[in-house]
Scaffold this active site. Structure first.
Site, short mmCIF file in Angstrom:
data_model
loop_
_atom_site.label_atom_id
_atom_site.label_comp_id
_atom_site.label_asym_id
_atom_site.label_seq_id
_atom_site.Cartn_x
_atom_site.Cartn_y
_atom_site.Cartn_z
N CYS A 1 30.94 85.82 -42.33
CA CYS A 1 30.77 87.22 -41.95
C CYS A 1 30.22 87.95 -43.16
O CYS A 1 30.84 87.95 -44.22
CB CYS A 1 32.12 87.82 -41.53
SG CYS A 1 32.09 89.60 -41.40
N ARG B 1 20.36 78.17 -37.06
CA ARG B 1 19.76 79.46 -37.39
C ARG B 1 20.84 80.46 -37.81
O ARG B 1 21.00 80.74 -38.99
CB ARG B 1 18.95 80.00 -36.18
CG ARG B 1 17.89 81.03 -36.53
CD ARG B 1 18.41 82.40 -36.89
NE ARG B 1 19.21 82.99 -35.82
CZ ARG B 1 19.90 84.11 -35.97
NH1 ARG B 1 19.89 84.76 -37.13
NH2 ARG B 1 20.65 84.58 -34.98
N ASP B 2 21.61 80.95 -36.87
CA ASP B 2 22.57 82.01 -37.21
C ASP B 2 23.62 81.51 -38.20
O ASP B 2 24.06 82.25 -39.07
CB ASP B 2 23.26 82.53 -35.94
CG ASP B 2 24.03 83.82 -36.20
OD1 ASP B 2 23.60 84.61 -37.06
OD2 ASP B 2 25.07 84.03 -35.55
N HIS C 1 27.41 86.11 -27.31
CA HIS C 1 27.43 85.53 -28.65
C HIS C 1 28.59 86.15 -29.42
O HIS C 1 28.54 87.30 -29.82
CB HIS C 1 26.08 85.85 -29.33
CG HIS C 1 25.98 85.47 -30.77
ND1 HIS C 1 25.20 84.43 -31.19
CD2 HIS C 1 26.54 85.99 -31.89
CE1 HIS C 1 25.28 84.32 -32.51
NE2 HIS C 1 26.08 85.26 -32.97
N HIS D 1 31.61 86.09 -32.51
CA HIS D 1 32.11 85.59 -33.78
C HIS D 1 33.64 85.54 -33.69
O HIS D 1 34.24 86.15 -32.82
CB HIS D 1 31.64 86.49 -34.92
CG HIS D 1 30.19 86.28 -35.25
ND1 HIS D 1 29.71 86.21 -36.53
CD2 HIS D 1 29.11 86.08 -34.46
CE1 HIS D 1 28.40 85.99 -36.51
NE2 HIS D 1 28.02 85.93 -35.27
N ASN E 1 30.69 82.59 -36.68
CA ASN E 1 30.52 82.24 -35.28
C ASN E 1 31.70 81.42 -34.74
O ASN E 1 32.32 80.65 -35.48
CB ASN E 1 29.26 81.37 -35.13
CG ASN E 1 28.00 82.13 -35.47
OD1 ASN E 1 27.47 82.84 -34.65
ND2 ASN E 1 27.53 81.98 -36.71
#
Lengths: 292, 292
Positions: B230, B12-13, B197, B199, B239
């Site tokens: 990003c 997803r992300d 979460h 990055h 991530n």
């Protein structure tokens, strides 16, 4: 902790692991670094040009560098001949390497670890007689790419010997990026260095530095732009990027004396001089204070 | 600490911030991840296809995935319509995002933070009535790319409200990689999340996780291969890479349930499916135990 001392190693450890660049580019890089506020630069190494062609012009680089009065410059040497060249060139801070693992030492220096330690025993008075200091860098301190884990007691024994011989300073090198926060704690609970040199091969570079800070270490090597690959993993990251280290330290309120904006400009210059995209997040994205 | 729970967010992300890939490739990625031992996967988001074309096939992806009995799958939703789609598709773990900074929330969701909080208040009973749970992800918790620093008290106030409204879980999102060890300490001393979460935009990903572990956090998002760029810095890392996180945790003796070798194979697969070199050191160089 209120201050940390960074030694910039891109001109030597960084460039040694990149494709060769012109002498003038090396001088430009060192001169730009000298204006960032960094107080120590590992400028060149005096090695056999057949072994490391990237450093074949060390004498000329050093003659052409604009030496900044506030910067201490050092040179790496592999043996007595290298030390003589460094001293003749005027260096007063000299570094020598010995690997904690014999397989790596044989590949790097063509002798056993014990033979290298004997060389260092003989080297120390020579360096001291010239009014210079000798730092012993223990390579593969956190693991060897050929042998695997390195026993911290082995590193401690080597450190005890070179300190007894009169070595002025001790550094631990994470030569191929095998250090992790756990390995940093394990090794530093056995023996303390003056300085730590991490690679970011497996993403743990800043986590390792954070761990070492927690244990009271205040001196670190870093390479602008993250210059310098990993010789055993094509495309992998090499040294921790100086601007990533400084960015994290300044955010923690720890002074380095370095102007981060100027350092990032120097990383941009380095990227142009080397001609490849460098693996530095702060170079790509800017500091966290840089808004959209 | 003996165990950490990783939620894999590459499907997803990660994919949301890459060029779109075919539905079959998404299914292959999720199925491969399901076989790594990871226990939680953020599988899809139910968003408007014009807003995020990468997730336009969410229903089909989810229908074709081989659902592993030991894996909990979740879906991200932006609003009530998305929640209805996720519930209809059978999801019982639902995530909704609200940004701590209003500028980011407006850009992302076209409404103020307060409007989004009102939406969440209304959403919670809808989700609960369907027998599902709602996790509220507070984006830009560690800083906003438009506004800069975010006051930890602001995040704490938002968390207090959504917890009072009945939110089941809270996550803090480091949406554009502005978290640092110092910011992690600052925020977590004001308010505690269930999950973090991060990055790796500025190299601090693992250092942030190390800091959070020290503060007792045991749940983290990560993205295999470091998939996901990003959005505000072309070419920058996104991530934290799951294999880098797992590599560091296992080295510390912390269990994740994940087979690292299989995870690295999945990162290799992801690199092929996406068609670009992914920014993961452990993918490039292998674990520290991989000798030359």
């Amino acid at each position: 902790m209120s201050a940390v001392s960074i030694r910039e190693v891109a001109p030597r450890d960084g460039l040694q692991n990149e494709e060769p660049i012109p002498t003038g580019s090396k001088v430009r890089l060192i001169d730009a670094l000298s204006e960032t506020g960094v107080r120590r630069i590992e400028a060149v190494s005096f090695v056999h040009p057949k072994a490391i062609p990237q450093m074949a012009d060390a004498d000329e680089v050093w003659q052409r560098v604009a030496r900044h009065p506030d910067v201490r410059y050092s040179a790496l040497i592999p043996n007595t001949r290298g030390a003589q060249r460094a001293i003749a060139a005027g260096f007063r801070e000299i570094e020598v390497v010995v690997s904690a693992s014999t397989t790596h030492n044989r590949r790097n220096l063509n002798r056993s670890t014990d033979e290298s330690l004997d060389d260092i025993t003989a080297l120390i008075p020579l360096v001291h007689d010239a009014g210079a200091t000798l730092e012993v860098i223990v390579a593969t301190s956190f693991g060897c790419p050929f042998e695997g884990d390195v026993d911290p007691d082995r590193v401690a024994t080597m450190v005890a010997r070179v300190r007894a011989d009169g070595a002025d300073r001790i550094a631990f090198g994470d030569t191929t990026g095998m250090a992790t926060p756990r390995r940093v704690r394990d090794l530093l609970s056995a023996v303390r260095p003056d300085l730590l040199h991490f690679h970011n091969t497996r993403g743990t570079g800043l986590a390792n530095i954070l761990t070492a800070l927690d244990l009271g270490v205040t001196e670190f090597d870093a390479s602008v732009g993250g210059i310098g690959g990993c010789p055993y993993a094509p495309g992998a990251s090499g040294n921790v990027a100086t601007e990533e280290v400084v960015h994290m330290l300044h955010d923690m309120g720890i002074d380095t004396g370095i102007d981060l904006d100027r350092l990032i400009e120097t990383a941009e210059l380095a990227e142009k001089l080397i001609g490849r995209t460098l693996p530095s997040g702060v170079l790509r994205a800017g500091p966290r204070s840089r808004l959209v």
